[in-house]
Write an enzyme that holds these catalytic residues in place. Sequence first.
Site, mmCIF file in Angstrom:
data_model
loop_
_atom_site.group_PDB
_atom_site.id
_atom_site.type_symbol
_atom_site.label_atom_id
_atom_site.label_comp_id
_atom_site.label_asym_id
_atom_site.label_seq_id
_atom_site.Cartn_x
_atom_site.Cartn_y
_atom_site.Cartn_z
ATOM 1 N N SER A 157 0.845 -1.183 0.000
ATOM 2 C CA SER A 157 0.000 0.000 0.000
ATOM 3 C C SER A 157 0.890 1.245 0.000
ATOM 4 C CB SER A 157 -0.899 -0.012 1.250
ATOM 5 O OG SER A 157 -1.704 1.136 1.334
ATOM 6 N N CYS A 158 0.302 2.397 -0.301
ATOM 7 C CA CYS A 158 1.039 3.671 -0.246
ATOM 8 C C CYS A 158 0.013 4.784 -0.107
ATOM 9 C CB CYS A 158 1.911 3.847 -1.493
ATOM 10 S SG CYS A 158 1.003 3.836 -3.046
ATOM 11 N N GLY A 159 0.200 5.907 -0.816
ATOM 12 C CA GLY A 159 -0.766 6.992 -0.752
ATOM 13 C C GLY A 159 -1.955 6.770 -1.653
#
Length: 285
Positions: A243-245
């Site tokens: 996951s990230c932004g």
Amino acid sequence: MEYPLVSTQWLEAHLTDPHLVLLDASMETVIGKEPLVYDEPICIPRSRRFDLENVFCDKTSTQIHTLPTFEQFIQGIAQLGIEADSVIVIYDNQGIYSAPRAWWTFKVMGFNRVYVLDGGLPQWIEEDRITSSRYQAEGVDYGPTDIDTLADVLQYHPERVMDAEAVLSRIEDAETAIVDARGAPRFLGQVSEPRPGVRSGHIPRSVNLPFAQVLDGNKIKNTSELQAIYQGLAADKSARIFSCGSGITACILILASVAAGHTHPILYDGSWADWGSRTDLPIEC
């Protein structure tokens, strides 16, 4: 999965191969690093523009940068003259930033022979290799691409991507690691999110691996370094969700994971822009 990167030397030697398709997947918006800015248009010769922000995303989704549908993807690559037997090499103008997202999009849609150019455009320029100011698509007729053939040959892989509900169901799974590519201050909730209406913090039980930690300048770190990083981070987990932004830089970690020899990585496509905007989902700081 095979090793996912090619070198600038390899690309220069194969630039005129008839089955090679070179794609520039640079993005206008760069978050999480100081962007490299160019004074004038510049690309690698024979490049075609792969537009992640406007074409190869699902514009009907409420989320940012959502993966395109299989039908959207097929239509988009057909317009770029990509065939089922094409060899795809992708780069971006930041080094290693958005090219991994385009690479993973191809992987989710069933392409096997797709690679990221290690170091991207900055590395190419640093080595004084020839550049161009125009994409190949400008004024070029690729000829007809058989959409039906593409649809028959390619196979969508739903197991390579997850939504919030699927991630939520895996939070307590002892065999699953959720790895967040954002910087530590965002992960720890010490700073506000860059997108309005998104809470600060992280998915419960997730671990932080800022994407810059798998990079060595413009390039990805070597295999042994990547293996050491992942060995110290959820090494005993059989499944890894990244996951990230908004689903872009998580793919840098997926690229690094595959380069380290791991198989079956999973992208949480909506990432924190999705999770953090939903008050029905738990968070930690």
